[in-house]
Design a protein around this motif. Sequence first.
Motif, short mmCIF file in Angstrom:
data_model
loop_
_atom_site.label_atom_id
_atom_site.label_comp_id
_atom_site.label_asym_id
_atom_site.label_seq_id
_atom_site.Cartn_x
_atom_site.Cartn_y
_atom_site.Cartn_z
N ILE A 104 4.15 1.20 -10.95
CA ILE A 104 3.31 1.39 -12.13
C ILE A 104 2.20 2.34 -11.69
O ILE A 104 1.58 2.12 -10.65
CB ILE A 104 2.62 0.10 -12.59
CG1 ILE A 104 3.60 -1.02 -12.87
CG2 ILE A 104 1.72 0.37 -13.80
CD1 ILE A 104 2.92 -2.39 -13.03
N LYS A 105 1.96 3.35 -12.48
CA LYS A 105 0.88 4.29 -12.18
C LYS A 105 0.10 4.52 -13.46
O LYS A 105 0.68 4.77 -14.51
CB LYS A 105 1.46 5.61 -11.67
CG LYS A 105 0.42 6.65 -11.30
CD LYS A 105 1.13 7.89 -10.77
CE LYS A 105 0.18 8.99 -10.44
NZ LYS A 105 0.89 10.21 -9.98
N ASP B 119 0.84 -1.19 0.00
CA ASP B 119 0.00 0.00 0.00
C ASP B 119 0.88 1.25 0.00
O ASP B 119 1.94 1.28 0.63
CB ASP B 119 -0.90 0.04 1.23
CG ASP B 119 -2.02 -0.99 1.16
OD1 ASP B 119 -2.52 -1.25 0.06
OD2 ASP B 119 -2.36 -1.54 2.22
N VAL B 120 0.40 2.27 -0.70
CA VAL B 120 1.08 3.57 -0.71
C VAL B 120 0.07 4.58 -0.18
O VAL B 120 -1.05 4.67 -0.69
CB VAL B 120 1.54 3.96 -2.13
CG1 VAL B 120 2.20 5.32 -2.13
CG2 VAL B 120 2.48 2.91 -2.69
N GLU C 185 1.53 10.31 -0.04
CA GLU C 185 2.81 10.09 -0.72
C GLU C 185 2.68 10.13 -2.23
O GLU C 185 3.68 10.13 -2.94
CB GLU C 185 3.40 8.74 -0.30
CG GLU C 185 3.81 8.68 1.14
CD GLU C 185 4.40 7.34 1.51
OE1 GLU C 185 4.95 6.66 0.62
OE2 GLU C 185 4.31 6.96 2.68
N ILE C 186 1.47 10.11 -2.72
CA ILE C 186 1.26 10.09 -4.17
C ILE C 186 1.09 11.49 -4.71
O ILE C 186 1.47 11.79 -5.83
CB ILE C 186 0.05 9.22 -4.52
CG1 ILE C 186 0.35 7.78 -4.12
CG2 ILE C 186 -0.29 9.30 -6.00
CD1 ILE C 186 -0.82 6.86 -4.20
N CYS D 26 -4.37 5.01 -10.39
CA CYS D 26 -4.06 3.79 -9.65
C CYS D 26 -2.54 3.66 -9.60
O CYS D 26 -1.86 3.89 -10.60
CB CYS D 26 -4.67 2.57 -10.33
SG CYS D 26 -4.47 1.08 -9.34
N LEU D 27 -2.04 3.29 -8.44
CA LEU D 27 -0.60 3.11 -8.27
C LEU D 27 -0.35 1.75 -7.63
O LEU D 27 -0.95 1.42 -6.60
CB LEU D 27 -0.02 4.20 -7.37
CG LEU D 27 1.45 4.05 -7.00
CD1 LEU D 27 2.34 4.32 -8.20
CD2 LEU D 27 1.81 4.98 -5.87
N TRP D 28 0.53 0.98 -8.25
CA TRP D 28 1.01 -0.27 -7.69
C TRP D 28 2.50 -0.08 -7.44
O TRP D 28 3.21 0.46 -8.29
CB TRP D 28 0.83 -1.43 -8.65
CG TRP D 28 -0.58 -1.77 -9.01
CD1 TRP D 28 -1.44 -2.59 -8.32
CD2 TRP D 28 -1.30 -1.35 -10.18
NE1 TRP D 28 -2.63 -2.70 -8.99
CE2 TRP D 28 -2.57 -1.94 -10.13
CE3 TRP D 28 -0.99 -0.51 -11.25
CZ2 TRP D 28 -3.54 -1.74 -11.11
CZ3 TRP D 28 -1.95 -0.31 -12.24
CH2 TRP D 28 -3.21 -0.92 -12.16
#
Length: 156
Positions: free
Chosen positions: A62-63, A37-38, A42-43, A51-53
Amino acid sequence: MITSLFFAAVLTGAAVNPCDLATADEVHRVLGGSTVDVAPSEIGEETAPTCLWATAGRAVEIKITIWGQDELPVLDMPDAAAYFMKLHSEAVASGRVTPLGGLGERAFAADLYPKATGRADGTVVVLKAGRVFVFDFKDVVSRDAQAFAASVMGRS
Protein backbone atom coordinates in the motif's frame (compact mmCIF):
# COMPACT_ATOMS: atom_id res chain seq x y z
CA MET A 1 4.42 -3.44 14.23
CA ILE A 2 3.67 -1.08 11.37
CA THR A 3 6.77 0.15 9.61
CA SER A 4 6.71 2.85 7.04
CA LEU A 5 8.63 5.36 5.01
CA PHE A 6 7.84 9.05 4.94
CA PHE A 7 9.45 11.81 2.91
CA ALA A 8 8.72 15.10 4.69
CA ALA A 9 7.16 17.98 2.84
CA VAL A 10 5.04 20.93 3.76
CA LEU A 11 1.45 21.11 2.55
CA THR A 12 -0.61 24.23 2.96
CA GLY A 13 1.49 25.38 5.89
CA ALA A 14 1.50 22.15 7.91
CA ALA A 15 3.53 18.99 7.55
CA VAL A 16 1.37 16.04 6.57
CA ASN A 17 2.56 12.53 7.21
CA PRO A 18 0.61 10.06 5.07
CA CYS A 19 1.71 7.32 7.48
CA ASP A 20 -0.47 8.90 10.14
CA LEU A 21 -3.61 8.63 7.99
CA ALA A 22 -4.15 4.88 8.39
CA THR A 23 -4.50 2.76 11.49
CA ALA A 24 -2.41 -0.35 12.10
CA ASP A 25 -5.56 -2.48 11.87
CA GLU A 26 -6.50 -1.01 8.49
CA VAL A 27 -3.03 -1.62 7.07
CA HIS A 28 -2.92 -5.18 8.42
CA ARG A 29 -6.38 -5.94 7.00
CA VAL A 30 -5.33 -4.91 3.47
CA LEU A 31 -1.84 -6.42 3.57
CA GLY A 32 -2.97 -9.63 5.23
CA GLY A 33 0.27 -9.87 7.17
CA SER A 34 3.03 -8.09 9.00
CA THR A 35 4.84 -5.17 7.44
CA VAL A 36 8.56 -4.89 6.77
CA ASP A 37 10.82 -1.90 6.27
CA VAL A 38 11.50 -0.85 2.69
CA ALA A 39 14.73 0.99 1.97
CA PRO A 40 14.26 4.49 0.52
CA SER A 41 16.48 3.51 -2.42
CA GLU A 42 13.93 0.83 -3.37
CA ILE A 43 11.00 3.22 -3.45
CA GLY A 44 12.41 5.81 -5.82
CA GLU A 45 12.50 9.55 -5.59
CA GLU A 46 9.31 11.18 -4.42
CA THR A 47 8.57 14.87 -4.46
CA ALA A 48 5.44 14.61 -2.39
CA PRO A 49 4.89 13.14 1.09
CA THR A 50 4.69 9.37 0.74
CA CYS A 51 4.13 6.36 2.95
CA LEU A 52 4.67 2.76 1.92
CA TRP A 53 3.63 -0.35 3.81
CA ALA A 54 4.71 -3.74 2.45
CA THR A 55 4.86 -7.40 3.39
CA ALA A 56 8.00 -9.50 3.12
CA GLY A 57 9.50 -9.41 -0.34
CA ARG A 58 7.12 -6.55 -1.16
CA ALA A 59 4.58 -9.14 -2.27
CA VAL A 60 1.70 -6.94 -1.09
CA GLU A 61 1.91 -3.14 -0.86
CA ILE A 62 0.00 0.00 0.00
CA LYS A 63 1.44 3.38 -0.91
CA ILE A 64 -0.11 6.78 -0.22
CA THR A 65 1.21 9.94 -1.86
CA ILE A 66 -0.27 13.37 -1.23
CA TRP A 67 0.20 16.09 -3.83
CA GLY A 68 -0.48 19.59 -2.50
CA GLN A 69 0.11 23.11 -3.72
CA ASP A 70 3.79 23.03 -2.75
CA GLU A 71 4.56 19.92 -4.83
CA LEU A 72 2.38 20.52 -7.89
CA PRO A 73 4.72 23.09 -9.54
CA VAL A 74 7.34 20.34 -9.85
CA LEU A 75 4.83 18.56 -12.11
CA ASP A 76 4.00 21.78 -14.00
CA MET A 77 0.49 21.61 -12.61
CA PRO A 78 -1.28 24.84 -11.61
CA ASP A 79 -3.46 23.18 -8.98
CA ALA A 80 -4.78 19.91 -7.60
CA ALA A 81 -7.85 19.87 -9.85
CA ALA A 82 -5.65 20.04 -12.97
CA TYR A 83 -3.45 17.20 -11.70
CA PHE A 84 -6.49 15.08 -10.82
CA MET A 85 -7.87 15.60 -14.35
CA LYS A 86 -4.50 14.61 -15.86
CA LEU A 87 -4.40 11.39 -13.81
CA HIS A 88 -8.03 10.66 -14.67
CA SER A 89 -7.43 11.18 -18.41
CA GLU A 90 -4.39 8.89 -18.32
CA ALA A 91 -6.35 6.21 -16.46
CA VAL A 92 -9.27 6.39 -18.89
CA ALA A 93 -6.89 6.14 -21.86
CA SER A 94 -5.13 3.08 -20.45
CA GLY A 95 -8.02 0.98 -19.28
CA ARG A 96 -10.63 0.38 -16.69
CA VAL A 97 -11.75 3.25 -14.46
CA THR A 98 -14.48 3.20 -11.84
CA PRO A 99 -15.85 6.49 -10.47
CA LEU A 100 -16.00 6.51 -6.68
CA GLY A 101 -18.34 8.65 -4.61
CA GLY A 102 -18.11 9.99 -1.10
CA LEU A 103 -14.31 10.16 -0.85
CA GLY A 104 -13.76 13.80 -1.74
CA GLU A 105 -14.71 16.27 -4.42
CA ARG A 106 -13.95 13.64 -7.09
CA ALA A 107 -12.46 10.17 -6.98
CA PHE A 108 -11.84 7.11 -9.13
CA ALA A 109 -10.28 3.67 -9.00
CA ALA A 110 -8.10 2.48 -11.86
CA ASP A 111 -7.37 -1.19 -12.58
CA LEU A 112 -8.59 -2.45 -9.23
CA TYR A 113 -10.20 -5.43 -10.92
CA PRO A 114 -9.33 -8.90 -9.63
CA LYS A 115 -6.95 -11.05 -11.64
CA ALA A 116 -7.27 -14.83 -11.82
CA THR A 117 -5.83 -14.98 -8.29
CA GLY A 118 -8.73 -12.87 -6.99
CA ARG A 119 -6.31 -10.10 -6.07
CA ALA A 120 -5.67 -6.77 -7.79
CA ASP A 121 -3.02 -4.16 -8.54
CA GLY A 122 -4.39 -0.68 -8.97
CA THR A 123 -4.86 2.87 -7.83
CA VAL A 124 -7.42 5.05 -6.10
CA VAL A 125 -7.09 8.78 -6.77
CA VAL A 126 -8.99 11.38 -4.73
CA LEU A 127 -9.27 15.14 -5.12
CA LYS A 128 -10.01 16.73 -1.76
CA ALA A 129 -9.31 20.11 -0.14
CA GLY A 130 -6.77 21.27 -2.71
CA ARG A 131 -4.80 18.02 -2.62
CA VAL A 132 -4.59 14.87 -4.71
CA PHE A 133 -4.34 11.67 -2.69
CA VAL A 134 -2.93 8.74 -4.68
CA PHE A 135 -3.33 5.27 -3.19
CA ASP A 136 -1.31 2.60 -5.02
CA PHE A 137 -2.03 -1.03 -4.23
CA LYS A 138 -0.18 -4.21 -5.18
CA ASP A 139 -1.73 -7.68 -4.91
CA VAL A 140 -4.65 -6.71 -2.64
CA VAL A 141 -8.31 -7.61 -2.46
CA SER A 142 -10.05 -4.83 -4.38
CA ARG A 143 -12.87 -4.25 -1.91
CA ASP A 144 -10.33 -4.02 0.95
CA ALA A 145 -8.31 -1.44 -1.00
CA GLN A 146 -11.36 0.68 -1.69
CA ALA A 147 -12.51 0.40 1.94
CA PHE A 148 -9.02 1.43 3.07
CA ALA A 149 -9.08 4.53 0.84
CA ALA A 150 -12.59 5.42 2.03
CA SER A 151 -11.60 5.10 5.68
CA VAL A 152 -8.47 7.21 5.26
CA MET A 153 -10.32 9.88 3.31
CA GLY A 154 -13.04 9.96 5.94
CA ARG A 155 -10.43 11.20 8.40
CA SER A 156 -8.55 13.48 6.00
